[in-house]
Design an enzyme around this catalytic site. Structure first.
Site, PDB file in Angstrom:
ATOM      1  N   LYS A  22       0.838  -1.384  -0.030  1.00 12.62           N
ATOM      2  CA  LYS A  22      -0.183   0.053   0.060  1.00 12.62           C
ATOM      3  C   LYS A  22       0.891   1.292  -0.121  1.00 12.62           C
ATOM      4  O   LYS A  22       0.570   2.007  -0.531  1.00 12.62           O
ATOM      5  CB  LYS A  22      -0.970   0.035   1.151  1.00 12.62           C
ATOM      6  CG  LYS A  22      -1.461   1.259   1.725  1.00 12.62           C
ATOM      7  CD  LYS A  22      -2.183   1.568   2.996  1.00 12.62           C
ATOM      8  CE  LYS A  22      -2.690   2.700   3.489  1.00 12.62           C
ATOM      9  NZ  LYS A  22      -1.699   3.467   4.140  1.00 12.62           N
ATOM     10  N   ASN A  23       1.850   1.520   0.982  1.00 12.17           N
ATOM     11  CA  ASN A  23       2.457   2.497   1.005  1.00 12.17           C
ATOM     12  C   ASN A  23       3.574   2.876  -0.048  1.00 12.17           C
ATOM     13  O   ASN A  23       3.952   4.017  -0.086  1.00 12.17           O
ATOM     14  CB  ASN A  23       3.015   2.965   2.429  1.00 12.17           C
ATOM     15  CG  ASN A  23       1.901   2.860   3.496  1.00 12.17           C
ATOM     16  OD1 ASN A  23       0.958   3.358   3.109  1.00 12.17           O
ATOM     17  ND2 ASN A  23       2.221   2.522   4.902  1.00 12.17           N
ATOM     18  N   CYS A 117      -5.238   8.452   8.989  1.00 14.49           N
ATOM     19  CA  CYS A 117      -5.711   7.778  10.057  1.00 14.49           C
ATOM     20  C   CYS A 117      -5.360   8.936  11.325  1.00 14.49           C
ATOM     21  O   CYS A 117      -4.035   9.393  11.364  1.00 14.49           O
ATOM     22  CB  CYS A 117      -4.869   6.612  10.421  1.00 14.49           C
ATOM     23  SG  CYS A 117      -5.496   5.261   9.301  1.00 14.49           S
ATOM     24  N   ARG A 122       0.042  14.963  12.609  1.00 17.59           N
ATOM     25  CA  ARG A 122       0.794  14.784  11.408  1.00 17.59           C
ATOM     26  C   ARG A 122       1.172  15.950  10.620  1.00 17.59           C
ATOM     27  O   ARG A 122       0.652  16.330   9.555  1.00 17.59           O
ATOM     28  CB  ARG A 122      -0.277  13.721  10.561  1.00 17.59           C
ATOM     29  CG  ARG A 122      -0.432  12.608  11.267  1.00 17.59           C
ATOM     30  CD  ARG A 122      -1.109  11.330  10.809  1.00 17.59           C
ATOM     31  NE  ARG A 122      -0.336  10.780   9.681  1.00 17.59           N
ATOM     32  CZ  ARG A 122      -0.761   9.482   9.232  1.00 17.59           C
ATOM     33  NH1 ARG A 122      -2.004   9.128   9.163  1.00 17.59           N
ATOM     34  NH2 ARG A 122       0.329   8.927   8.338  1.00 17.59           N
ATOM     35  N   ASP A 305       3.527   0.541  11.979  1.00 18.66           N
ATOM     36  CA  ASP A 305       2.146   0.146  11.283  1.00 18.66           C
ATOM     37  C   ASP A 305       1.953  -1.368  11.814  1.00 18.66           C
ATOM     38  O   ASP A 305       0.724  -1.889  11.643  1.00 18.66           O
ATOM     39  CB  ASP A 305       2.477   0.144   9.953  1.00 18.66           C
ATOM     40  CG  ASP A 305       2.526   1.620   9.353  1.00 18.66           C
ATOM     41  OD1 ASP A 305       2.167   2.488  10.112  1.00 18.66           O
ATOM     42  OD2 ASP A 305       2.974   2.009   8.323  1.00 18.66           O
ATOM     43  N   ARG A 397      -9.311   0.449   3.595  1.00 18.69           N
ATOM     44  CA  ARG A 397      -8.160   1.388   2.926  1.00 18.69           C
ATOM     45  C   ARG A 397      -7.111   1.011   2.862  1.00 18.69           C
ATOM     46  O   ARG A 397      -6.327   1.226   2.056  1.00 18.69           O
ATOM     47  CB  ARG A 397      -8.080   2.789   4.007  1.00 18.69           C
ATOM     48  CG  ARG A 397      -9.324   3.599   3.972  1.00 18.69           C
ATOM     49  CD  ARG A 397      -8.931   4.776   4.780  1.00 18.69           C
ATOM     50  NE  ARG A 397      -7.631   5.124   4.692  1.00 18.69           N
ATOM     51  CZ  ARG A 397      -6.606   5.334   5.676  1.00 18.69           C
ATOM     52  NH1 ARG A 397      -7.111   5.402   6.807  1.00 18.69           N
ATOM     53  NH2 ARG A 397      -5.489   5.587   5.549  1.00 18.69           N
TER      54      ARG A 397
HETATM   55  N1  EPU Z   1       6.904  14.171  10.871  1.00 26.47           N
HETATM   56  C1  EPU Z   1       7.112  15.698  11.282  1.00 26.47           C
HETATM   57  N2  EPU Z   1       7.187  16.631  10.308  1.00 26.47           N
HETATM   58  C2  EPU Z   1       6.926  16.082   8.831  1.00 26.47           C
HETATM   59  C3  EPU Z   1       6.675  14.688   8.539  1.00 26.47           C
HETATM   60  C4  EPU Z   1       6.691  13.942   9.763  1.00 26.47           C
HETATM   61  O1  EPU Z   1       7.393  16.079  12.460  1.00 26.47           O
HETATM   62  O2  EPU Z   1       6.958  16.949   7.932  1.00 26.47           O
HETATM   63  C5  EPU Z   1       7.093  13.335  12.184  1.00 26.47           C
HETATM   64  C6  EPU Z   1       5.497  12.652  12.343  1.00 26.47           C
HETATM   65  O3  EPU Z   1       4.803  13.463  13.047  1.00 26.47           O
HETATM   66  C7  EPU Z   1       6.062  11.310  12.893  1.00 26.47           C
HETATM   67  C8  EPU Z   1       7.215  10.980  12.239  1.00 26.47           C
HETATM   68  O4  EPU Z   1       7.839  12.208  11.725  1.00 26.47           O
HETATM   69  O5  EPU Z   1       6.085  11.487  14.011  1.00 26.47           O
HETATM   70  C9  EPU Z   1       7.133   9.904  10.741  1.00 26.47           C
HETATM   71  O6  EPU Z   1       6.262  10.517  10.238  1.00 26.47           O
HETATM   72  P1  EPU Z   1       6.263   9.999   8.617  1.00 26.47           P
HETATM   73  O7  EPU Z   1       6.406  11.223   7.545  1.00 26.47           O
HETATM   74  O8  EPU Z   1       7.213   9.021   8.310  1.00 26.47           O
HETATM   75  O9  EPU Z   1       4.876   9.489   8.319  1.00 26.47           O
HETATM   76  P2  EPU Z   1       3.923   9.489   6.986  1.00 26.47           P
HETATM   77  O10 EPU Z   1       4.656   9.569   5.726  1.00 26.47           O
HETATM   78  O11 EPU Z   1       2.836  10.677   7.345  1.00 26.47           O
HETATM   79  C10 EPU Z   1       4.043   6.897   6.549  1.00 26.47           C
HETATM   80  C11 EPU Z   1       2.972   5.743   6.405  1.00 26.47           C
HETATM   81  C12 EPU Z   1       2.285   5.439   7.595  1.00 26.47           C
HETATM   82  C13 EPU Z   1       3.377   5.278   8.589  1.00 26.47           C
HETATM   83  C14 EPU Z   1       4.514   6.228   8.624  1.00 26.47           C
HETATM   84  C15 EPU Z   1       5.769   5.708   9.448  1.00 26.47           C
HETATM   85  C16 EPU Z   1       2.058   6.466   4.317  1.00 26.47           C
HETATM   86  C17 EPU Z   1       0.883   6.966   3.471  1.00 26.47           C
HETATM   87  N3  EPU Z   1       1.691   6.600   5.389  1.00 26.47           N
HETATM   88  O12 EPU Z   1       3.299   8.149   7.184  1.00 26.47           O
HETATM   89  O13 EPU Z   1       1.577   4.483   7.357  1.00 26.47           O
HETATM   90  O14 EPU Z   1       2.983   4.937   9.803  1.00 26.47           O
HETATM   91  O15 EPU Z   1       4.949   6.433   7.363  1.00 26.47           O
HETATM   92  O16 EPU Z   1       5.983   4.580   8.832  1.00 26.47           O
HETATM   93  O17 EPU Z   1       3.312   5.931   3.585  1.00 26.47           O
HETATM   94  C18 EPU Z   1      -0.149   3.110   7.828  1.00 26.47           C
HETATM   95  O18 EPU Z   1      -0.108   2.457   6.828  1.00 26.47           O
HETATM   96  O19 EPU Z   1      -1.276   2.521   8.530  1.00 26.47           O
HETATM   97  C19 EPU Z   1       0.205   4.424   7.921  1.00 26.47           C
HETATM   98  C20 EPU Z   1      -0.216   5.247   8.911  1.00 26.47           C
END
Ligand code: EPU
Length: 418
Positions: A22-23, A117, A122, A305, A397
Site C-alpha cells: 500500500k505505502n 488515520c 501529522r 504500522d 483502505r
Molecule cells: N513528521 C514531522 N514532520 C513532517 C513529517 C513527519 O514531524 O513533515 C513526524 C511525524 O509526526 C511522525 C514521524 O515524523 O512522528 C514520522 O512520520 P512520517 O512522515 O514517516 O509518516 P507519514 O509519511 O505521514 C507513512 C505511512 C504511515 C506510517 C509512517 C511511518 C504512508 C501513506 N503512510 O506516514 O502508514 O505509519 O509513514 O512509517 O506511507 C499506515 O499505513 O497505517 C500508516 C499510518
C-alpha cells in the site's frame, strides 16, 4: 453499515499470497503523473480503497486511467491541471505526494491538505522545508498547500526527523530540479526504495535510497514505464502475527523476508517458529506465546504500522509485554477496544503495558483506524465466541479482501452489510 463478524478460536492453516505494498503504491501512483512521455503500467497494485481514491484524483487531474486486475495504466501526457482540491484529496494521507509530483513537472501545484488515520499530529513541515530549499514558494491558504517555483535548483537538505512522506515527496520534487540534491537523515523503508526504483525506471537519477543519504541528479523530464510494486511488508506482518496468535501453520508467498526481519525476530522471541524461503515465509505456532517488549522505530526497526496487530497478539501472551510507540503519539486507541474483549492494558504516555490474559472473549468493537482494525480482526480470530467489528472502512483502505484471505486459512469470518 458494513461489519465483520468473526467466530474465534480456529487455528490457521494454508498458503496466502501477499499483495503489493500500500505505502509504495500510494506514492508510485501520484509519481506517474510526472511522466510527460509514454504511459506507466503499474502491476501488483493492491485492491484497496486508498488506491481507488488516488485513481479518481489522478483521472480528475486529466490523466487517462485504465484499471485492470491488480494493474493500472496511467497516461499523463495530456495532464495540465495542477489543482487537486477535492474530498478524496482531503480524506487520505498519501494525496500529499501530488505536491512533489506536480511541483517537479509543472513547477506549481495547489493541493488540499491531506487526511489519514487519527494516530497523532501529522505535520508536513519537513516536506515544506524540502520544497523551499529547492526554491519553491510554499503557502498554505484555505486548507490547501500552494507551491510555485520559477526554477527548482538542487540543494543539500538535512531532515529534522526521519519521515517517510517527506523523504519521498522531496525526492520526487528533486528529480526534475537543476543540479544535484542531497537528502540526509532520510527514511530507509522498503517503500522509499521502491519509489526511488520506480522514478529511476522513469528516467530519474537517484542513488542511495535505502541508506541515510539520497543523492538526486536532476533530469529534464521523465517518461512512462512498466513497473511492479514490492510486496506489502505490513500486510505480511499482519498475517504472520495472526498465524502466530491463532496457532497453526501458514506460508506467506510473494514476500521479501529481509523486510520482515524485525517482525520475525519478535515472533521467534515470543516462541513462534519462522522459516524463511526465497520469497516466502512460514509461520508455525502452537498459539501459546510469551510476552515480549516492542519499541517502534523507523526501518529497519520494528514498524509502527505493525505495532497494533502485534499488541492484539500480546494480549494473550503469558507475562508482561511493554510496547513503546516512538513514531505516533496516539496509536493506542485500539487498546480500549481490546479491553472490551478482556485485555489487560494500561497506557502511560507513549508506553503501553499489557499483562497477558488466558483468553479474549468476543465483543462488539470498532476499528478506530486502519491498523487498529487489523488488530481487532486478530483479536476476533483468537477470542472465544463472536466478535463484531464496525467502522471497517478503515480496514478496507489498506487490506485487500481481508475476510477472504482469512477465510482461505480456515477462519470463520464474514462481512455483513445491513
Ligand atoms: N513528521 C514531522 N514532520 C513532517 C513529517 C513527519 O514531524 O513533515 C513526524 C511525524 O509526526 C511522525 C514521524 O515524523 O512522528 C514520522 O512520520 P512520517 O512522515 O514517516 O509518516 P507519514 O509519511 O505521514 C507513512 C505511512 C504511515 C506510517 C509512517 C511511518 C504512508 C501513506 N503512510 O506516514 O502508514 O505509519 O509513514 O512509517 O506511507 C499506515 O499505513 O497505517 C500508516 C499510518
Amino acid at each position: 453499515m458494513e461489519r465483520l463478524v468473526i467466530n474465534g478460536g480456529q487455528p490457521l492453516y494454508g498458503d496466502i499470497d501477499i499483495n503489493g505494498a500500500k505505502n509504495a503504491a500510494v506514492a508510485i501512483l501520484p509519481a506517474t503523473i510526472m511522466a510527460s512521455e509514454g504511459k506507466c503500467v503499474i502491476e501488483n497494485i493492491p485492491d484497496i480503497e486508498d488506491v481507488n481514491c488516488l485513481e479518481r484524483i489522478i483521472s480528475e487531474l486529466g490523466a487517462e486511467v485504465k484499471v485492470g486486475k491488480n494493474t493500472i495504466e496511467i497516461d499523463s501526457r495530456n495532464l495540465t491541471n495542477t489543482t487537486a482540491c477535492t474530498e478524496d484529496v482531503r480524506k487520505m494521507r498519501a494525496s500529499y505526494y501530488l505536491d512533489g509530483a506536480l511541483l517537479a513537472r509543472f513547477k506549481q501545484a495547489k493541493v488540499d491538505l491531506p487526511g489519514g488515520c487519527p494516530i497523532g499530529v501529522r505535520p508536513i513541515d519537513q516536506h515544506i522545508k524540502g520544497f523551499e530549499a529547492l526554491g519553491a514558494k510554499v503557502n498554505i491558504e484555505h486548507g490547501a498547500v500552494i507551491l510555485k517555483a520559477e526554477r527548482l535548483i538542487g540543494a543539500n537538505i538535512f531532515f529534522d526527523v526521519v519521515s517517510v512522506g517527506a523523504t519521498i515527496n522531496v525526492m520526487m520534487a528533486a528529480t526534475m530540479a537543476e543540479g544535484v540534491t542531497t537528502l540526509e537523515n532520510v527514511a530507509k523503508e522498503p517503500h522509499v526504495v521502491d519509489v526511488a526504483n520506480f522514478l529511476n525506471t522513469m528516467g530519474a537519477d537517484i542513488k542511495g535510497a535505502g541508506t541515510d543519504v539520497i543523492k538526486v541528479r536532476g533530469v529534464k523530464s521523465l517518461k512512462g514505464c512498466n513497473y511492479s510494486v514490492i510486496p506489502d511488508q505490513i500486510e505480511a506482518g499482519t498475517f504472520m502475527i495472526a498465524a502466530a496468535a491463532c496457532g497453526g501453520e501458514v506460508t506467506l508467498t510473494n514476500v521479501i523476508p529481509k523486510h520482515l526481519e524485525s517482525i520475525s525476530a519478535k515472533l521467534i522471541e515470543a516462541g513462534v517458529t519462522v522459516d524463511e524461503g526465497d520469497d516466502s515465509i512460514t509461520i508455525k505456532s502452537t498459539g501459546k506465546l510469551k510476552g515480549v517488549n516492542i519499541k517502534t522505530t523507523p526501518y529497519p526497526g520494528f514498524p509502527t504500522d505493525v505495532q497494533q496487530p502485534m499488541s492484539a497478539m500480546l494480549c494473550v501472551a503469558s507475562g508482561r509485554s511493554i510496547i513503546t510507540e516512538s513514531i505516533w503519539e496516539s496509536r493506542f486507541k485500539h487498546l480500549d477496544e481490546l479491553k472490551k474483549m478482556g485485555a489487560s492494558a494500561k497506557v502511560e504516555g507513549r508506553t503501553a503495558i499489557l499483562e497477558g490474559v488466558d483468553k479474549l472473549t468476543g465483543a462488539v468493537v470498532k476499528a478506530t483506524d486502519l491498523r487498529a482494525g487489523a488488530a481487532m480482526v486478530i483479536a476476533g480470530l483468537i477470542a472465544e465466541g463472536e466478535t463484531e467489528i464496525y467502522n471497517i472502512e478503515h480496514i478496507d483502505r489498506g487490506y485487500p479482501h481481508i475476510e477472504d484471505k482469512f477465510k482461505k486459512l480456515g477462519a470463520d469470518i464474514h462481512r455483513i452489510d445491513d
